[in-house]
Write an enzyme that holds these catalytic residues in place. Structure first.
Site, mmCIF file in Angstrom:
data_model
loop_
_atom_site.group_PDB
_atom_site.id
_atom_site.type_symbol
_atom_site.label_atom_id
_atom_site.label_comp_id
_atom_site.label_asym_id
_atom_site.label_seq_id
_atom_site.Cartn_x
_atom_site.Cartn_y
_atom_site.Cartn_z
ATOM 1 N N CYS A 40 0.799 0.237 -3.351
ATOM 2 C CA CYS A 40 0.309 -0.280 -2.075
ATOM 3 C C CYS A 40 -1.108 0.236 -1.888
ATOM 4 C CB CYS A 40 1.155 0.220 -0.908
ATOM 5 S SG CYS A 40 2.863 -0.274 -0.992
ATOM 6 N N GLU A 90 -1.121 -4.121 9.232
ATOM 7 C CA GLU A 90 -1.786 -4.792 8.127
ATOM 8 C C GLU A 90 -1.428 -6.268 7.966
ATOM 9 O OE1 GLU A 90 -2.258 -1.028 5.095
ATOM 10 O OE2 GLU A 90 -0.883 -2.634 4.532
#
Length: 158
Positions: A40, A90
């Site tokens: 990530c 996000e």
């Protein structure tokens, strides 16, 4: 107060149908010591998410994934989670890559790794577990995604 920003998630699979999982380093500000998907991160300004995933896979796991092998599965995935007072907010495209890689984790980023059979992993997530919230939600979205299922079956069936 975390503003909406760009991120990405990458799921790396091998030819045995196993997913590479990582336990995030204790040194990480966000979700330390939590298990999550393979990689990530956040793209740099103007950086394509595929390039960012390639860069972070190399930095975190010592894996050099050819850019052409990184496929976006969910373009507009968005999440907001909070853990230990830290908020992630996000727009986070979800990608997959397939290859028989030998990870060499960077200890400042990754505390541990393991390969887990994909179907066993899906079952494991249905029980109480210690995976990041975004990983769990992303798995629920990609497990029935037709593009993912085709890529997975084409690679694992070889």
């Amino acid at each position: 107060d975390t503003k909406l920003h760009r991120g990405f998630s990458l799921f790396i699979f091998n030819s045995r149908g196993e997913l590479l999982l990582q336990k995030r380093s204790a040194y990480k500000k966000t979700w330390p010591n939590i298990w999550s998907n393979s990689v990530c991160g956040h793209p740099a300004d103007g950086e394509a998410v595929e390039s960012a995933a390639k860069r972070r896979a190399s930095f975190e796991l010592g894996i050099d994934i050819p850019l052409k092998d990184i496929k976006v599965i969910l373009k507009d995935y968005r999440y907001r989670y909070e853990h230990l007072g830290v908020v992630e907010n996000e727009i986070c495209p979800v990608m997959v890559a397939f290859g028989d890689y030998t990870p060499q984790p960077n200890p400042s980023e990754v505390a541990d790794i393991r390969w887990k059979d994909w179907n066993d992993f899906i079952h494991e997530l249905k029980m109480p577990n210690s995976y990041s919230e975004w990983c769990q939600e992303e798995v629920s979205l990609i497990q029935n995604n037709q593009t993912f299922l085709k890529l997975y079956s084409d690679y694992v069936a070889k």
